[in-house]
Design a protein around this motif. Structure first.
Motif, mmCIF file in Angstrom:
data_model
loop_
_atom_site.group_PDB
_atom_site.id
_atom_site.type_symbol
_atom_site.label_atom_id
_atom_site.label_comp_id
_atom_site.label_asym_id
_atom_site.label_seq_id
_atom_site.Cartn_x
_atom_site.Cartn_y
_atom_site.Cartn_z
ATOM 1 N N VAL A 28 0.889 -1.137 -0.093
ATOM 2 C CA VAL A 28 0.063 0.019 0.063
ATOM 3 C C VAL A 28 0.835 1.326 -0.144
ATOM 4 C CG1 VAL A 28 -1.797 1.181 1.143
ATOM 5 C CG2 VAL A 28 -1.890 -1.281 1.431
ATOM 6 N N LEU A 29 0.975 2.011 -1.257
ATOM 7 C CA LEU A 29 1.703 3.207 -1.080
ATOM 8 C C LEU A 29 1.039 4.445 -0.616
ATOM 9 C CD1 LEU A 29 4.052 4.790 -2.562
ATOM 10 C CD2 LEU A 29 2.554 5.130 -4.429
ATOM 11 N N LEU A 30 1.439 5.077 0.024
ATOM 12 C CA LEU A 30 0.929 6.402 0.448
ATOM 13 C C LEU A 30 1.293 7.440 -0.273
ATOM 14 C CD1 LEU A 30 -0.588 8.107 2.856
ATOM 15 C CD2 LEU A 30 1.594 7.874 4.177
ATOM 16 N N LEU A 31 0.179 7.950 -1.094
ATOM 17 C CA LEU A 31 0.429 9.111 -1.992
ATOM 18 C C LEU A 31 0.026 10.346 -1.102
ATOM 19 C CD1 LEU A 31 0.711 10.368 -4.496
ATOM 20 C CD2 LEU A 31 -1.623 9.609 -5.417
ATOM 21 N N ALA A 32 0.902 11.320 -0.867
ATOM 22 C CA ALA A 32 0.731 12.304 -0.305
ATOM 23 C C ALA A 32 -0.071 13.491 -1.217
ATOM 24 C CB ALA A 32 1.605 12.989 0.268
ATOM 25 N N VAL A 33 -1.584 13.867 -0.773
ATOM 26 C CA VAL A 33 -2.107 14.766 -1.757
ATOM 27 C C VAL A 33 -1.901 16.190 -1.213
ATOM 28 C CG1 VAL A 33 -4.503 15.575 -2.515
ATOM 29 C CG2 VAL A 33 -4.017 12.799 -2.372
ATOM 30 N N THR A 207 -9.075 -2.492 3.011
ATOM 31 C CA THR A 207 -9.795 -4.027 2.897
ATOM 32 C C THR A 207 -10.310 -4.414 1.527
ATOM 33 O OG1 THR A 207 -10.724 -3.250 4.977
ATOM 34 C CG2 THR A 207 -11.721 -5.070 4.097
ATOM 35 N N GLU A 208 -10.492 -3.569 0.871
ATOM 36 C CA GLU A 208 -10.852 -3.920 -0.529
ATOM 37 C C GLU A 208 -9.792 -4.080 -1.554
ATOM 38 O OE1 GLU A 208 -13.779 -5.585 -1.184
ATOM 39 O OE2 GLU A 208 -14.153 -4.980 0.645
ATOM 40 N N GLY A 209 -8.558 -3.939 -0.965
ATOM 41 C CA GLY A 209 -7.456 -3.978 -2.062
ATOM 42 C C GLY A 209 -6.516 -2.824 -2.433
ATOM 43 N N ALA A 210 -6.886 -1.624 -1.970
ATOM 44 C CA ALA A 210 -6.066 -0.553 -2.461
ATOM 45 C C ALA A 210 -4.559 -0.820 -2.559
ATOM 46 C CB ALA A 210 -6.351 0.622 -1.490
ATOM 47 N N THR A 211 -3.895 -0.265 -3.731
ATOM 48 C CA THR A 211 -2.536 -0.457 -3.492
ATOM 49 C C THR A 211 -1.699 1.001 -3.561
ATOM 50 O OG1 THR A 211 -2.278 -0.416 -5.947
ATOM 51 C CG2 THR A 211 -2.504 -2.527 -4.871
ATOM 52 N N ILE A 212 -2.756 2.079 -3.895
ATOM 53 C CA ILE A 212 -2.156 3.409 -3.543
ATOM 54 C C ILE A 212 -3.469 4.079 -2.910
ATOM 55 C CG2 ILE A 212 -1.674 5.765 -4.613
ATOM 56 C CD1 ILE A 212 -0.619 4.059 -7.101
ATOM 57 N N VAL A 213 -3.150 4.629 -1.822
ATOM 58 C CA VAL A 213 -4.283 5.643 -0.940
ATOM 59 C C VAL A 213 -3.685 6.897 -1.252
ATOM 60 C CG1 VAL A 213 -4.827 3.569 0.535
ATOM 61 C CG2 VAL A 213 -3.027 5.040 1.295
ATOM 62 N N ARG A 214 -4.788 7.863 -1.356
ATOM 63 C CA ARG A 214 -4.353 9.223 -1.584
ATOM 64 C C ARG A 214 -4.799 9.902 -0.452
ATOM 65 N NH1 ARG A 214 -7.916 7.199 -5.666
ATOM 66 N NH2 ARG A 214 -9.496 8.881 -4.542
ATOM 67 N N ILE A 215 -3.936 10.529 0.457
ATOM 68 C CA ILE A 215 -4.508 11.079 1.540
ATOM 69 C C ILE A 215 -3.983 12.509 1.602
ATOM 70 C CG2 ILE A 215 -4.208 10.972 4.374
ATOM 71 C CD1 ILE A 215 -5.743 8.435 2.816
ATOM 72 N N GLY A 216 -4.871 13.430 1.772
ATOM 73 C CA GLY A 216 -4.756 14.947 2.091
ATOM 74 C C GLY A 216 -4.786 15.130 3.126
ATOM 75 N N THR A 217 -6.285 15.477 3.766
ATOM 76 C CA THR A 217 -6.550 16.123 4.817
ATOM 77 C C THR A 217 -5.830 15.548 6.295
ATOM 78 O OG1 THR A 217 -8.876 16.654 3.880
ATOM 79 C CG2 THR A 217 -8.741 16.696 6.468
ATOM 80 N N ALA A 218 -5.604 14.261 6.411
ATOM 81 C CA ALA A 218 -5.147 13.577 7.322
ATOM 82 C C ALA A 218 -3.541 13.816 7.615
ATOM 83 C CB ALA A 218 -5.509 12.181 7.260
ATOM 84 N N LEU A 219 -2.917 14.449 6.564
ATOM 85 C CA LEU A 219 -1.607 14.546 6.627
ATOM 86 C C LEU A 219 -1.210 15.965 6.697
ATOM 87 C CD1 LEU A 219 -0.071 12.156 3.632
ATOM 88 C CD2 LEU A 219 0.168 12.098 6.105
ATOM 89 N N PHE A 220 -2.096 17.047 6.091
ATOM 90 C CA PHE A 220 -1.598 18.285 5.768
ATOM 91 C C PHE A 220 -2.783 19.370 6.466
ATOM 92 C CE2 PHE A 220 0.236 16.477 1.907
ATOM 93 C CZ PHE A 220 1.506 16.722 2.228
ATOM 94 N N GLY A 221 -3.692 18.588 7.190
ATOM 95 C CA GLY A 221 -4.931 19.324 7.632
ATOM 96 C C GLY A 221 -5.889 20.009 6.535
#
Ligand SMILES: *Cc1c(COP(=O)(O)O)cnc(C)c1O
Length: 228
Positions: A28-33, A207-221
């Protein structure tokens, strides 16, 4: 929380969710949005170990790329694509998650510079069938996959989805489950990417198999959402 603390927190959430569904967190790659956030936030996240950043607006992304030229960042384009931006996107990004027409895909392929590796592509699928959202329908997926896979300067990697927001965990899982099954039905083992999940549905996506998750708010507010 600082950005570094947020990264630690998200990483441990990813590990926990992977553990619960018996997946390897390495997959699972964490892609910072980083859309709407300054280059300095990206630099901070980079120093805390992140290397993949996602941007929605071409012009904004290019300004940040200029400032961060010394950093070894892999840039992902994840926003709606206007045809007059394909040239810059093909030149300055390694991944595009939001391809939803053959016309745009052809332009990206033609405009991908020869000295760069093929552009990694995900097709954006509108699983929830919302009228206003971008993305192709599930029915259109097989034909667009075949057409895009044949373009010489693109490397088709998989699918991306932004389902309609749901509070309920099971409801959040459903569109990802449906899309994963549609990808299985394509019978294309080379498709290895499921760009699934944002801050509010991270667990369902993993749970459904994401290999890249695109996370903005939880990282940068939270973002000041600008209308563009
Ligand atoms: C803004 C955005 C994200 C990040 O959303 P958060 O809820 O802030 O984590 C992910 N994917 C796309 C396509 C986005 O536009």
């Amino acid at each position: 929380m600082t950005i570094a603390q947020s990264i630690t927190a998200i990483r441990s959430q990813i590990e926990e969710y992977c553990h619960e569904c018996k997946r390897n967190p390495k997959n699972v790659l964490l892609l910072a949005v980083s859309k709407t956030k300054p280059a300095s936030d990206i630099a901070t996240a980079y120093q805390a170990g992140l290397r993949h950043f996602g941007e929605n607006y071409c012009q904004e992304a290019l300004l940040k790329q200029q400032k961060l030229g010394a950093y070894d960042i892999t840039w992902h384009f994840i926003g709606p694509i206007q045809s007059n931006k394909t040239k810059l996107i093909a030149q300055y990004f390694s991944w595009v998650h939001s391809v939803d027409s053959l016309r745009i895909a052809k332009r990206l392929s033609e405009q991908r510079p020869d000295n760069l590796p093929p552009l990694n592509i995900c097709l954006q699928v509108n699983v929830s069938g919302e009228q206003s959202k971008s993305g192709i329908s599930l029915e259109e997926l097989p034909a667009l996959c075949s057409a895009v896979a044949a373009l010489p300067r693109l490397k088709l990697r998989g699918v991306m989805a932004i389902p309609a927001p749901q509070d309920d965990y099971e409801q959040q899982r459903l569109p990802y489950k449906i899309l994963a099954q549609a990808v299985v039905n394509l019978n294309r083992p080379e498709l290895d990417t499921f760009s699934y999940g944002m801050t509010d549905d991270l667990k369902a996506a993993i749970t459904e198999g994401a290999t890249i998750v695109r996370i903005g708010t939880a990282l940068f507010g939270s973002r000041e959402e600008l209308s563009r």
